[in-house]
Write a protein that holds these residues in place. Structure first.
Motif, mmCIF file in Angstrom:
data_model
loop_
_atom_site.group_PDB
_atom_site.id
_atom_site.type_symbol
_atom_site.label_atom_id
_atom_site.label_comp_id
_atom_site.label_asym_id
_atom_site.label_seq_id
_atom_site.Cartn_x
_atom_site.Cartn_y
_atom_site.Cartn_z
ATOM 1 N N HIS A 21 0.879 -1.169 0.000
ATOM 2 C CA HIS A 21 0.000 0.000 0.000
ATOM 3 C C HIS A 21 0.915 1.217 0.000
ATOM 4 O O HIS A 21 1.547 1.527 1.018
ATOM 5 N N GLN A 22 1.047 1.935 -1.144
ATOM 6 C CA GLN A 22 2.102 2.925 -1.337
ATOM 7 C C GLN A 22 1.501 4.315 -1.583
ATOM 8 O O GLN A 22 0.983 4.581 -2.659
ATOM 9 N N PRO A 23 1.557 5.235 -0.592
ATOM 10 C CA PRO A 23 1.081 6.611 -0.830
ATOM 11 C C PRO A 23 1.959 7.301 -1.876
ATOM 12 O O PRO A 23 3.188 7.127 -1.899
ATOM 13 N N VAL A 24 1.328 8.105 -2.734
ATOM 14 C CA VAL A 24 2.055 8.768 -3.815
ATOM 15 C C VAL A 24 2.135 10.277 -3.568
ATOM 16 O O VAL A 24 3.218 10.856 -3.559
ATOM 17 N N THR A 25 0.976 10.921 -3.389
ATOM 18 C CA THR A 25 0.972 12.367 -3.175
ATOM 19 C C THR A 25 -0.322 12.747 -2.465
ATOM 20 O O THR A 25 -1.277 11.963 -2.410
ATOM 21 N N ARG A 26 -0.323 13.958 -1.916
ATOM 22 C CA ARG A 26 -1.512 14.476 -1.232
ATOM 23 C C ARG A 26 -1.955 15.747 -1.948
ATOM 24 O O ARG A 26 -1.149 16.658 -2.170
ATOM 25 N N LEU A 55 -7.981 6.627 -4.276
ATOM 26 C CA LEU A 55 -7.908 7.819 -3.442
ATOM 27 C C LEU A 55 -8.432 7.491 -2.054
ATOM 28 O O LEU A 55 -9.495 6.865 -1.897
ATOM 29 N N GLU A 56 -7.670 7.898 -1.047
ATOM 30 C CA GLU A 56 -8.086 7.803 0.342
ATOM 31 C C GLU A 56 -8.165 9.231 0.870
ATOM 32 O O GLU A 56 -7.148 9.829 1.276
ATOM 33 N N THR A 66 -5.530 11.768 -0.539
ATOM 34 C CA THR A 66 -4.230 11.111 -0.727
ATOM 35 C C THR A 66 -4.346 10.074 -1.832
ATOM 36 O O THR A 66 -5.229 9.207 -1.797
ATOM 37 N N VAL A 97 -3.034 6.815 -3.608
ATOM 38 C CA VAL A 97 -2.331 5.604 -3.170
ATOM 39 C C VAL A 97 -2.115 4.700 -4.372
ATOM 40 O O VAL A 97 -3.031 4.508 -5.191
ATOM 41 N N HIS A 98 -0.895 4.156 -4.484
ATOM 42 C CA HIS A 98 -0.553 3.209 -5.558
ATOM 43 C C HIS A 98 -0.618 1.789 -5.010
ATOM 44 O O HIS A 98 -0.118 1.505 -3.918
ATOM 45 N N THR A 113 10.250 9.570 -4.614
ATOM 46 C CA THR A 113 9.191 10.295 -5.313
ATOM 47 C C THR A 113 9.569 11.761 -5.426
ATOM 48 O O THR A 113 9.899 12.410 -4.442
#
Length: 651
Positions: free
Chosen positions: A515-520, A547-548, A551, A553-554, A601
């Protein structure tokens, strides 16, 4: 016992012997109606008195196997089929029908029987087949269609797993086929031709009546001089013929039922002659002509001579498909255009834009001699018509339309073939003064910039329509300018604002399943307390992102190749009728986790180009004059000195 019981007993039991009493064929026992029978038996020997005895037969309830009528009747069930039924077609099925116990009945349906029943054919003098499932099938080779009505009787015994059995019969009546038989109206034919007939010329044609008729030469087995078209029955020569006599045996048969056939004989006599067929130059004519060639134009002039070196007795005629050769006419040895060669018509497209014909040149005298000159003319397109603008090209779009929204479609037309093959472009391109672009192939107008009805309520676009592929010379293209109006519809409220509106991201994919966050996303609306919702509306291939909240998420997978995703995120703000949205573009370059890449990133602002698109961002910056900076510096120094002196005095 009641008299009715004795009568039923007499009806049920038919054979009495010193050894056994048997149940009459076709009799049915029902314990609910009669549960006991009393049989009075009498026996006598010669010269002795008659002896009488009683036999009590008790009937108990239980599961029995019975065969219903008409299957169990003496005549049996009857099935009628046509003689041309396909081999191994199901004709009849013995099926179970529960009726006061287990009952077996015959039905002319191809349904399978339950697996606990066994079927046995008592008589084997029949070509029909009984399967283990109780199906009666047509013979493996089908029925003989040449015979009249045929009848086959099958005696079938059915047994269940408890040993209960019953039997019945099926009579299959095979009726003559209703389809017409293959026959030759003319079973004998004599044909006479002159020597010099060229290869692949039609000598004669045979015709047979019937369905799905095909033709073949039976004799000679290896025909060296003639061949026959299996569909049309045309007999052609395989080489130039000399003086011969040939006897051909022709068979016509039904392609679906080869047993249905007929034969005919054709005697071919090739006679000698001192005259020769005309010789023509050119011997074959192939050409390309533009569709604008006017009727009456000469395509070719034949130069033909015969053995007498005179051409005064030569006759010219056209043969071929009417749809093609009707475009031509002969004036002596000249082949001319007869009608307009319209490349843009459906009729010409159906011909593949190729016209075929045959010029038959015949020389007088006996016997007649002729030469055929094949003609193949390909019609080429000419760009004759300019594109036509649509009527009333006016569109309305709300000023809140998101980036990439479709405003409308400019539906231009063009009469040249292929119809409506146009390219679209906006004069002056797209920019701040013209926030629209047009799809080159479809003519759809898209929003590519900010819209504000307070600054400008109407945009007037000049759209150029340019035709394509309408001429053999691709440089010969025609265009037309069309006026298109776009009206902005004012919408109350303010759009959500996101900073930045376009992001380009480079990430290294984590391990599959992580579970990889990318940007906000940083967005705000007016009022600031309004709740914002985020939705991915485009570019999310295979569901690799979600989208969470705000945020992104990838969700990595096991892909081994680097990929680039262009995601469109729609941000909604407000409530009820005041809801408005903006679109944020995210370009995400994903490198597989197993591939070494520059770390982590990075985010940078970029410009996405669809059509020529410029994304502009304005920042307010204040640059004070030099004197103000100097005064501010001196004032600060004096303030610090004063504070220092005050502190010193106090201490």
């Amino acid at each position: 016992e009641p008299a009715v019981g004795q009568e039923l007993a007499g009806a049920l039991l038919s054979d009495v012997s010193p050894w056994q009493v048997t149940l009459r064929a076709g009799a049915e026992l029902d314990a609910h109606q009669v549960n006991q029978y009393t049989l009075i038996l009498r026996a006598a020997c010669p010269g002795e008195d008659e002896v009488e005895g009683r036999l009590f037969v008790r009937v108990t309830t239980g599961q029995v196997l019975r065969c219903d009528t008409p299957f169990a009747s003496a005549e049996g069930d009857v099935v009628q089929v046509l003689a041309d039924v396909a081999p191994r077609t199901p004709l009849y099925a013995v099926l179970p029908q529960p009726l006061g116990g287990l009952t077996v009945s015959g039905m002319g349906q191809g349904f399978p029987s339950p697996p606990f029943l066994q079927f046995r054919l008592r008589n084997h003098n029949t070509p029909l087949t009984l399967t283990r499932r109780g199906l009666v099938l047509a013979p493996d080779n089908g029925f003989d269609p040449s015979k009249d009505t045929q009848t086959f009787r099958l005696e079938i015994e059915v047994m269940d797993r408890h040993g209960h059995n019953c039997s019945g019969a099926v009579r299959v009546e095979v009726l003559p086929s209703r389809r017409p038989r293959v026959t030759f109206p003319e079973p004998h034919r004599a044909v006479t031709v002159t020597e010099g007939v060229g290869p692949w010329e039609v000598v004669t044609q045979v015709h047979a009546r019937g369905n799905n008729v095909r033709y073949a030469i039976l004799a000679p087995v290896a025909p060296a001089l003639f061949t026959i078209d299996e569909v049309t029955g045309e007999i052609r020569s395989t080489r130039r013929l000399g003086v011969i006599r040939a006897h051909l045996l022709i068979r016509a048969y039904n392609a679906l039922h080869p047993d249905d056939h007929a034969t005919a004989t054709v005697n071919v006599t090739v006679q000698g002659t001192d005259r020769q067929a005309p010789r023509c130059v050119p011997a074959i004519f192939v050409s390309q002509v533009p569709e604008t060639m006017s009727p009456g134009s000469t395509l070719v002039t034949l130069r033909c001579t015969d053995s007498t070196s005179t051409d005064g007795c030569l006759h010219y005629a056209l043969e071929g498909p009417p749809s093609s050769h009707s475009h031509f006419c002969m004036e002596g040895p000249q082949l001319k255009v007869n009608t307009t060669l319209d490349y843009d018509s459906e009729a010409m497209a159906a011909l593949g834009f190729q016209l075929t014909a045959t010029i038959v040149v015949t020389v007088g005298g006996q016997p007649l001699q002729s030469t055929r000159v094949p003609v193949l003319v390909t019609v080429t397109p000419v760009n004759e018509f300019r594109p036509v603008c649509p009527n009333g090209a006016t569109f309305t779009v709300p000023e809140t339309a998101a980036f990439g929204s479709v405003v409308g479609r400019v539906a231009g037309t063009d009469r040249d073939y292929p119809p409506d093959s146009l390219e679209y472009s906006v004069e002056g391109g797209s920019g701040p003064a013209q926030p629209f672009s047009i799809d080159r192939h479809t003519g759809e107008i898209h929003v590519v910039g900010p819209l504000d009805s307070q600054q400008q309520k109407i945009y007037r676009l000049v759209v150029r329509l340019t035709d394509t592929h309408n001429d053999l010379d691709l440089r010969k293209r025609q265009s037309r300018l069309c006026d298109v109006s776009v009206l902005l519809q004012a919408v109350r409220g303010q759009l959500p604002v996101c900073i930045p509106e376009v992001q380009e991201l480079r990430i290294t994919a984590g391990s599959p399943g992580s579970h990889q966050p990318v940007t906000r996303l940083v967005c705000h609306s007016s009022p600031d307390s309004a709740t914002l919702t985020y939705t991915i509306v485009g570019g999310n291939e295979d569901g690799r992102f979600r989208l969470e909240g705000n945020t992104l998420v990838h969700l990595p997978n096991d892909g081994a190749q680097p990929r680039t995703f262009v995601l469109l995120v729609e941000v909604w703000g407000g409530s009820g009728a005041r809801r408005r949205s903006s679109v944020v573009a995210l370009v995400v370059h994903v490198t597989p986790w197993s591939t070494p890449v520059p770390p982590s990133t990075t985010t940078q602002h970029t410009t996405l180009q669809k059509e020529p698109l410029v994304v502009m961002q304005t920042e307010a910056v204040w640059h004070p004059p030099a004197w103000f900076v100097a005064v501010l510096t001196i004032s600060g120094a004096l303030l610090l000195a004063t504070l220092g002196c005050t502190a010193r005095n106090l201490l």
